[in-house]
Enzyme design. Structure first.
Site, short mmCIF file in Angstrom:
data_model
loop_
_atom_site.label_atom_id
_atom_site.label_comp_id
_atom_site.label_asym_id
_atom_site.label_seq_id
_atom_site.Cartn_x
_atom_site.Cartn_y
_atom_site.Cartn_z
N LYS A 110 -44.23 -9.57 -14.99
CA LYS A 110 -44.89 -8.26 -15.05
C LYS A 110 -46.04 -8.20 -14.05
O LYS A 110 -46.25 -7.19 -13.38
CB LYS A 110 -45.36 -7.96 -16.47
CG LYS A 110 -44.19 -7.56 -17.37
CD LYS A 110 -44.62 -7.28 -18.79
CE LYS A 110 -43.40 -6.91 -19.64
NZ LYS A 110 -43.71 -6.91 -21.08
N LYS A 189 -27.24 -3.77 -11.29
CA LYS A 189 -27.48 -3.65 -12.72
C LYS A 189 -28.08 -2.27 -13.02
O LYS A 189 -29.01 -1.85 -12.33
CB LYS A 189 -28.46 -4.74 -13.16
CG LYS A 189 -28.99 -4.60 -14.58
CD LYS A 189 -30.11 -5.61 -14.83
CE LYS A 189 -30.61 -5.57 -16.26
NZ LYS A 189 -31.63 -4.61 -16.57
N LYS A 192 -33.59 1.60 -15.29
CA LYS A 192 -34.39 2.78 -14.95
C LYS A 192 -35.26 2.51 -13.72
O LYS A 192 -35.61 3.45 -13.01
CB LYS A 192 -35.18 3.31 -16.14
CG LYS A 192 -36.18 2.35 -16.70
CD LYS A 192 -36.86 2.97 -17.90
CE LYS A 192 -37.80 1.99 -18.58
NZ LYS A 192 -37.23 0.68 -18.95
P1 ADP Z 1 -34.42 -1.14 -17.88
O1 ADP Z 1 -33.82 -2.22 -17.00
O2 ADP Z 1 -33.70 0.16 -17.72
O3 ADP Z 1 -35.91 -1.02 -17.70
P2 ADP Z 1 -35.11 -2.55 -20.24
O4 ADP Z 1 -35.53 -3.73 -19.42
O5 ADP Z 1 -36.16 -1.71 -20.91
O6 ADP Z 1 -34.17 -1.61 -19.35
O7 ADP Z 1 -34.07 -3.08 -21.28
C1 ADP Z 1 -34.01 -2.70 -22.63
C2 ADP Z 1 -32.82 -3.41 -23.25
O8 ADP Z 1 -31.57 -2.94 -22.69
C3 ADP Z 1 -32.82 -4.93 -23.05
O9 ADP Z 1 -32.42 -5.52 -24.26
C4 ADP Z 1 -31.79 -5.17 -21.98
O10 ADP Z 1 -31.15 -6.42 -22.16
C5 ADP Z 1 -30.80 -4.02 -22.16
N1 ADP Z 1 -30.27 -3.58 -20.86
C6 ADP Z 1 -30.93 -2.90 -19.91
N2 ADP Z 1 -30.14 -2.64 -18.83
C7 ADP Z 1 -28.94 -3.20 -19.10
C8 ADP Z 1 -27.69 -3.29 -18.38
N3 ADP Z 1 -27.54 -2.74 -17.18
N4 ADP Z 1 -26.66 -3.94 -18.97
C9 ADP Z 1 -26.80 -4.49 -20.21
N5 ADP Z 1 -27.95 -4.44 -20.94
C10 ADP Z 1 -29.02 -3.81 -20.41
#
Ligand code: ADP
Ligand code: TRP
Length: 320
Positions: A110, A189, A192
């Site tokens: 972070k 992947k 957001k």
């Molecule tokens: P982002 O990458 O959109 O910021 P987060 O890091 O907030 O998403 O992830 C929230 C949850 O969703 C976590 O448990 C993460 O493992 C899951 N997750 C996020 N993106 C994916 C993806 N592309 N495929 C599978 N799981 C995901």
């Protein structure tokens, strides 16, 4: 078996979040006594805008209820409605070695991404330990990125029990290893942070535009195509039955089908899968009193456990 997990309220949910985290969380409510909370205290380490925090907290509540959290089976609550976790976090922090937190990858990541290195961000895993230990959870389902935090929790619980007697249950992480990474519209992947998401509560034209943007190779309509390397097909497999997948794969290999067609099939599947949840979400949004009731009841259940644990811990350390 008691299962607890938390989710940070962090913006619009996408198909990656749904398959990676929400669906497994929803399935777990069938396997034990489930606790799921919206980690709004944790979110304060990165969100410093009151309206945004409030709005995102409400969004997550609506999203999860719409997608299938059943308040009869899961105690669903806002973290801030169980403030006992803070006192517990203090008790734990007094025996938490600095090195344990300094080694946490999530903190280092972070900071590397430019998030301010506050005490809250550093102490984040101690609060997470308190969330888990307050309700004496046996199992903590999390993504791989959170495994280390559950290990910190175990370490703190063991230290505490050794120093003051058996107060805490030692939790086990349950890592969602078998969840595939869902690709975004650009093939990376879905996240957001990469502006490549397909949001689950998006619909109509904007959703169609997004699906049509999915990156493919530049094969012509008549060329045979490889479903295994196609982003459209990868997303389709998450939503279609085995037979449907086999049928579409055959059409890829046979040639004569353009990517536009596969995208339309995918769009239909997305709409079919998420339409009932979108309707439910609209209904819930008109019924915020009900949503508030669900969260309060969940908090009541979690608080009762947290007060009991905290009572034992206070006695054990000599505060009472
Ligand atoms: P982002 O990458 O959109 O910021 P987060 O890091 O907030 O998403 O992830 C929230 C949850 O969703 C976590 O448990 C993460 O493992 C899951 N997750 C996020 N993106 C994916 C993806 N592309 N495929 C599978 N799981 C995901
Ligand atoms: N740190 C978790 C995340 O970012 C959210 C969280 C906070 C959590 N407290 C928890 C998860 C307790 C499991 C258990 O995803």
């Amino acid at each position: 078996m008691r299962i607890l997990s938390g989710i940070q309220p962090s913006g619009k949910l996408h198909i990656g979040n749904y398959f990676g985290m929400m669906k497994p969380a929803i399935e777990l409510q069938e396997q034990g006594e489930a606790y799921l909370f919206i980690a709004n205290y944790h979110a304060m380490t990165t969100v410093q805008d009151a309206d945004a925090l409030r709005a995102m907290t409400t969004d997550v509540a609506l999203d999860f209820l719409a997608c299938g959290i059943d308040p009869e089976k899961t105690a669903f609550y806002r973290q801030s409605d169980v403030p006992e976790v803070h006192e517990l976090a203090w008790l734990l922090s007094t025996l938490c070695p600095m090195g344990l937190l300094e080694r946490c990858h999530s903190y280092k990541d972070k900071i590397a991404r430019g998030i301010a290195a506050s005490h809250g961000l550093f102490a984040y895993p101690v609060l997470m330990a308190a969330d888990i230990l307050a309700v004496n959870s046996n199992v903590v389902p999390v993504g791989r990125d959170q495994k280390q935090h559950v290990e910190v929790t175990r370490d703190l619980a063991i230290r505490f029990n050794n120093a003051f007697g058996e107060v805490f249950t030692i939790p086990e992480p349950s890592i969602r290893e078998n969840v595939a990474v869902v690709p975004g519209v650009d093939g990376q992947k879905m996240s957001k942070s990469y502006d490549n998401t397909i949001e689950i509560f998006n619909e109509g034209k904007p959703l169609k535009k997004r699906v049509m943007k999915i990156l493919t190779d530049s094969k012509e309509m008549e060329d045979p195509k490889d479903p295994e390397t196609c982003n459209v097909f990868a997303l389709y497999t998450l939503l279609a039955t085995e037979e449907e997948q086999t049928a579409l794969a055959e059409r890829y290999r046979a040639g004569g089908m353009g990517y536009g067609h596969a995208k339309t099939e995918l769009l239909d599947k997305i709409n079919e899968h998420f339409a009932p949840m979108r309707d439910k979400r609209r209904e819930l949004a008109e019924n915020m009193d009900y949503v508030e009731d669900v969260l309060r009841q969940g908090a009541g259940k979690a608080s009762a456990l947290a007060r009991e644990t905290l009572g034992k811990a206070r006695k054990a350390v000599g505060l009472e």
